[in-house]
Every structure is written in C-alpha cells, then in structure tokens.
Design an enzyme around this catalytic site. Structure first.
Site, PDB file in Angstrom:
ATOM      1  N   SER A 250       9.760  -2.612  -1.613  1.00 33.09           N
ATOM      2  CA  SER A 250       8.820  -3.175  -0.711  1.00 33.09           C
ATOM      3  C   SER A 250       7.471  -2.422  -1.118  1.00 33.09           C
ATOM      4  O   SER A 250       6.963  -1.168  -1.342  1.00 33.09           O
ATOM      5  CB  SER A 250       9.107  -2.423   0.784  1.00 33.09           C
ATOM      6  OG  SER A 250       7.847  -2.427   1.721  1.00 33.09           O
TER       7      SER A 250
ATOM      8  N   HIS B 182       9.517  -7.255  -1.854  1.00 34.96           N
ATOM      9  CA  HIS B 182       9.175  -7.249  -0.220  1.00 34.96           C
ATOM     10  C   HIS B 182       7.964  -7.149   0.082  1.00 34.96           C
ATOM     11  O   HIS B 182       7.253  -5.991  -0.136  1.00 34.96           O
ATOM     12  CB  HIS B 182      10.382  -6.283   0.315  1.00 34.96           C
ATOM     13  CG  HIS B 182      10.615  -6.392   1.470  1.00 34.96           C
ATOM     14  ND1 HIS B 182      11.387  -7.347   2.353  1.00 34.96           N
ATOM     15  CD2 HIS B 182      10.136  -5.670   2.765  1.00 34.96           C
ATOM     16  CE1 HIS B 182      11.439  -7.111   3.416  1.00 34.96           C
ATOM     17  NE2 HIS B 182      10.650  -6.185   3.895  1.00 34.96           N
TER      18      HIS B 182
ATOM     19  N   ASP C  66       5.750  -6.657   3.442  1.00 34.70           N
ATOM     20  CA  ASP C  66       5.622  -6.427   5.072  1.00 34.70           C
ATOM     21  C   ASP C  66       4.321  -6.925   5.569  1.00 34.70           C
ATOM     22  O   ASP C  66       3.430  -5.964   5.255  1.00 34.70           O
ATOM     23  CB  ASP C  66       5.966  -4.868   5.071  1.00 34.70           C
ATOM     24  CG  ASP C  66       7.521  -4.566   4.869  1.00 34.70           C
ATOM     25  OD1 ASP C  66       8.363  -5.023   5.448  1.00 34.70           O
ATOM     26  OD2 ASP C  66       7.786  -3.728   3.994  1.00 34.70           O
TER      27      ASP C  66
ATOM     28  N   MET D 101       2.453  -6.873   9.080  1.00 30.88           N
ATOM     29  CA  MET D 101       2.547  -6.233  10.371  1.00 30.88           C
ATOM     30  C   MET D 101       0.944  -6.613  11.228  1.00 30.88           C
ATOM     31  O   MET D 101       0.031  -6.320  10.515  1.00 30.88           O
ATOM     32  CB  MET D 101       2.771  -4.650  10.284  1.00 30.88           C
ATOM     33  CG  MET D 101       3.875  -4.293   9.509  1.00 30.88           C
ATOM     34  SD  MET D 101       3.836  -2.275   9.389  1.00 30.88           S
ATOM     35  CE  MET D 101       5.330  -2.223   8.335  1.00 30.88           C
TER      36      MET D 101
ATOM     37  N   HIS E 239       8.375 -10.244   4.816  1.00 30.53           N
ATOM     38  CA  HIS E 239       8.954  -9.859   6.379  1.00 30.53           C
ATOM     39  C   HIS E 239       7.799  -9.853   7.331  1.00 30.53           C
ATOM     40  O   HIS E 239       6.957  -9.061   7.094  1.00 30.53           O
ATOM     41  CB  HIS E 239       9.405  -8.653   5.933  1.00 30.53           C
ATOM     42  CG  HIS E 239       9.974  -7.744   7.333  1.00 30.53           C
ATOM     43  ND1 HIS E 239      10.439  -6.673   7.136  1.00 30.53           N
ATOM     44  CD2 HIS E 239      10.365  -8.524   8.550  1.00 30.53           C
ATOM     45  CE1 HIS E 239      11.060  -6.405   8.494  1.00 30.53           C
ATOM     46  NE2 HIS E 239      10.953  -7.378   9.324  1.00 30.53           N
TER      47      HIS E 239
ATOM     48  N   MET F 167       6.345  -9.357  10.656  1.00 32.10           N
ATOM     49  CA  MET F 167       6.456  -8.614  11.792  1.00 32.10           C
ATOM     50  C   MET F 167       5.184  -8.835  12.684  1.00 32.10           C
ATOM     51  O   MET F 167       4.251  -8.045  12.895  1.00 32.10           O
ATOM     52  CB  MET F 167       6.477  -6.997  11.597  1.00 32.10           C
ATOM     53  CG  MET F 167       8.021  -6.462  10.918  1.00 32.10           C
ATOM     54  SD  MET F 167       7.986  -4.988   9.843  1.00 32.10           S
ATOM     55  CE  MET F 167       7.290  -5.463   8.341  1.00 32.10           C
TER      56      MET F 167
ATOM     57  N   MET G 259      17.384  -4.805  10.389  1.00 30.12           N
ATOM     58  CA  MET G 259      16.589  -3.462  10.298  1.00 30.12           C
ATOM     59  C   MET G 259      17.379  -2.319  10.577  1.00 30.12           C
ATOM     60  O   MET G 259      18.218  -2.174  11.536  1.00 30.12           O
ATOM     61  CB  MET G 259      15.411  -3.678  11.293  1.00 30.12           C
ATOM     62  CG  MET G 259      14.394  -4.669  11.042  1.00 30.12           C
ATOM     63  SD  MET G 259      14.035  -4.848   9.383  1.00 30.12           S
ATOM     64  CE  MET G 259      12.940  -3.145   9.556  1.00 30.12           C
TER      65      MET G 259
ATOM     66  N   ASP H  38      16.925  -2.977   5.600  1.00 27.50           N
ATOM     67  CA  ASP H  38      15.567  -2.759   5.305  1.00 27.50           C
ATOM     68  C   ASP H  38      15.250  -1.264   6.174  1.00 27.50           C
ATOM     69  O   ASP H  38      15.319  -1.688   7.446  1.00 27.50           O
ATOM     70  CB  ASP H  38      14.773  -3.771   5.772  1.00 27.50           C
ATOM     71  CG  ASP H  38      13.051  -3.677   5.639  1.00 27.50           C
ATOM     72  OD1 ASP H  38      12.839  -2.401   4.955  1.00 27.50           O
ATOM     73  OD2 ASP H  38      12.304  -4.232   6.066  1.00 27.50           O
TER      74      ASP H  38
HETATM   75  C1  DX5 Z   1       9.417  -1.044   7.890  1.00 26.66           C
HETATM   76  C2  DX5 Z   1       9.381  -2.310   6.733  1.00 26.66           C
HETATM   77  C3  DX5 Z   1      10.054  -1.762   5.623  1.00 26.66           C
HETATM   78  C4  DX5 Z   1       9.469  -0.467   4.903  1.00 26.66           C
HETATM   79  C5  DX5 Z   1      10.578   0.435   4.502  1.00 26.66           C
HETATM   80  O1  DX5 Z   1       9.014  -1.877   8.981  1.00 26.66           O
HETATM   81  O2  DX5 Z   1       9.790  -3.325   7.033  1.00 26.66           O
HETATM   82  O3  DX5 Z   1      10.056  -2.773   4.713  1.00 26.66           O
HETATM   83  O4  DX5 Z   1       8.700  -0.909   3.796  1.00 26.66           O
HETATM   84  O5  DX5 Z   1      10.237   1.516   3.965  1.00 26.66           O
HETATM   85  P1  DX5 Z   1      11.523   2.477   3.190  1.00 26.66           P
HETATM   86  O6  DX5 Z   1      12.069   2.002   2.316  1.00 26.66           O
HETATM   87  O7  DX5 Z   1      10.262   3.439   2.841  1.00 26.66           O
HETATM   88  O8  DX5 Z   1      12.229   2.954   4.534  1.00 26.66           O
HETATM   89 ZN    ZN Z   2      10.413  -4.999   5.555  1.00 28.58          ZN
END
Ligand code: DX5
Ligand code: ZN
Length: 216
Positions: free
Chosen positions: A8, A33, A35, A37, A66, A68, A137, A175
């Site tokens: 990620s 990956h 993310d 948000m 991903h 969010m 998740m 994840d």
């Molecule tokens: C959290 C994200 C993850 C995050 C995971 O909301 O969706 O992808 O980057 O991070 P680690 O691997 O550090 O838990």
């Molecule tokens: Zn993620």
C-alpha cells in the site's frame, strides 16, 4: 492458488513517489495498492487524481485502487483513466452495488467490492458472481498501521464458503495489519491477495519483505 502481494502506497515516502514505484517495480509484488480516502466515509483524507497519475507514469504493476469514498460511481471513469487495473468500492457507500459493478466493468477495469469489519459477510452473497474480487477489511478503513483484527479468520472462512459455491474464480483480498507473521495463516485460509502498507515500507528491506510474505 493465486498468491499476490499488493503493497500500500499509504505507508510510502510521499516526498519520493517515483522511488516508491521503482521499489515496487523491482519487487515480486504483482500489484500496487492505492488508498483513496475522502474525509467523509472515513475520517482521514489521503490523496486523489494527481497522485494516481504520478503513479501511473512510473508503475509497471497492476494499480489496485481501494476507494474509501462516498459516491464512488461519480469517479469511476477518472480512476479508470488514471490507470486503475482494479477498482474496489465499499458496499456501505452505494445504493445499488450491481450498477456500480457494471459501470466499472464497462471501463474495462476489474471490479472489487469490500466491507468494513462490522458488516456481515453474507450481505455480499448476491454480488459474488458479479465481481473479480472481495476485499475483507481486517481493520476499520481509514488509517494505516492498525492492528489486525483476529476475528477476521472466521469471516474469511464464511466468505470462502460462499465463493467456492458461487464463483470460485473470485479472489479474496485482505487489508489492514498484514505482515510476515500472519501472511502464512492468511494464505493457508484461502486469501489470494495480501495488502500490506507499514509491513512493507517500514521494513529495512521492502523487497526482501515482499519476498518473505510471498514465500511464507
Ligand atoms: C486502511 C487502508 C490500508 C492501509 C493498510 O484503511 O485501506 O490499505 O494502507 O495499512 P497497514 O498495512 O499498515 O495496516
Ligand atoms: Zn486499502
């Protein structure tokens, strides 16, 4: 069985995105990956299109986005144009999952659907035969560096039973809190794709860490 590591970007050095891409390119990770948000579906804000476009320029791996965010359907086209090879949206954020799935597919992009740890796995059953991947998740979406929720193994087993019955080609991704300690058990439980942020980017040697998680 398919086994993929998807590091990620969230845990990478944002001062040097090109170096992060080159690191992932040089590793055995098949996916990267990303993310996204929005500060509404989750409390945190990460990054948007300009960062994705920078990644697209330098990344040779599949870009695993991903989302969010609320109203993911509004942005599907732009994420596809930004180089996404897989777009995963949260079941909680849409009114009609089948419509969003079809919209993503129409862009020629693979489709994933995901839920937070407090949503029953069974809600996804009607959509399993429409998607390429389910992301479970293993922390609440929003932040990197959280602790893996151990109860997730039961949810993985429930999901695996549904997938074996309805769409055996559908991949299972997890994840949150994934590292080289829990990777072997996760793969053994039937998970195909491990997302890992801090475990990879905070490792002294991220390339070696990807290798270790994969071969575990
Ligand atoms: C959290 C994200 C993850 C995050 C995971 O909301 O969706 O992808 O980057 O991070 P680690 O691997 O550090 O838990
Ligand atoms: Zn993620």
């Amino acid at each position: 069985m398919t086994r993929i590591i998807s590091p990620s970007l969230l845990a990478a050095d944002f001062g040097n995105l090109k170096a992060a891409c080159e690191l992932i390119n040089a590793s055995e990770a098949e996916w990267f990956h990303i993310d996204v948000m929005d500060g509404t579906f989750v409390p945190n804000i990460s990054f948007g299109f300009p960062v994705l476009e920078a990644i697209q320029k330098h990344c040779t791996k599949l870009i695993d986005v991903h989302l969010m965010i609320v109203h993911p359907e509004k942005y599907v086209k732009r994420f596809a144009e930004g180089g996404a090879g897989m777009i995963t949206f949260h079941f909680e954020t849409v009114e009609n999952p089948s419509e969003v799935i079809a919209q993503i597919r129409a862009e020629g992009v693979k489709v994933g659907i995901t839920i937070n740890p407090d949503v029953a796995v069974e809600v996804l059953e009607p959509y399993i035969d429409q998607v390429d991947m389910v992301l479970l998740m293993t922390v609440f979406a929003g932040y990197g560096g959280q602790k893996f929720i151990e109860e997730s193994y039961q949810r993985i087993a429930t999901l695996k039973e549904i997938i074996d019955r309805k769409n055996p080609d559908c991949l299972i991704q997890v994840d949150g809190g994934v590292n080289d300690k829990n990777a072997p058990k996760l793969f053994a439980s039937g998970v195909n794709v491990l997302v890992a942020g801090s475990a990879v980017f905070n490792a002294p040697d991220p390339i070696e860490m990807v290798h270790r998680m994969l071969k575990s």
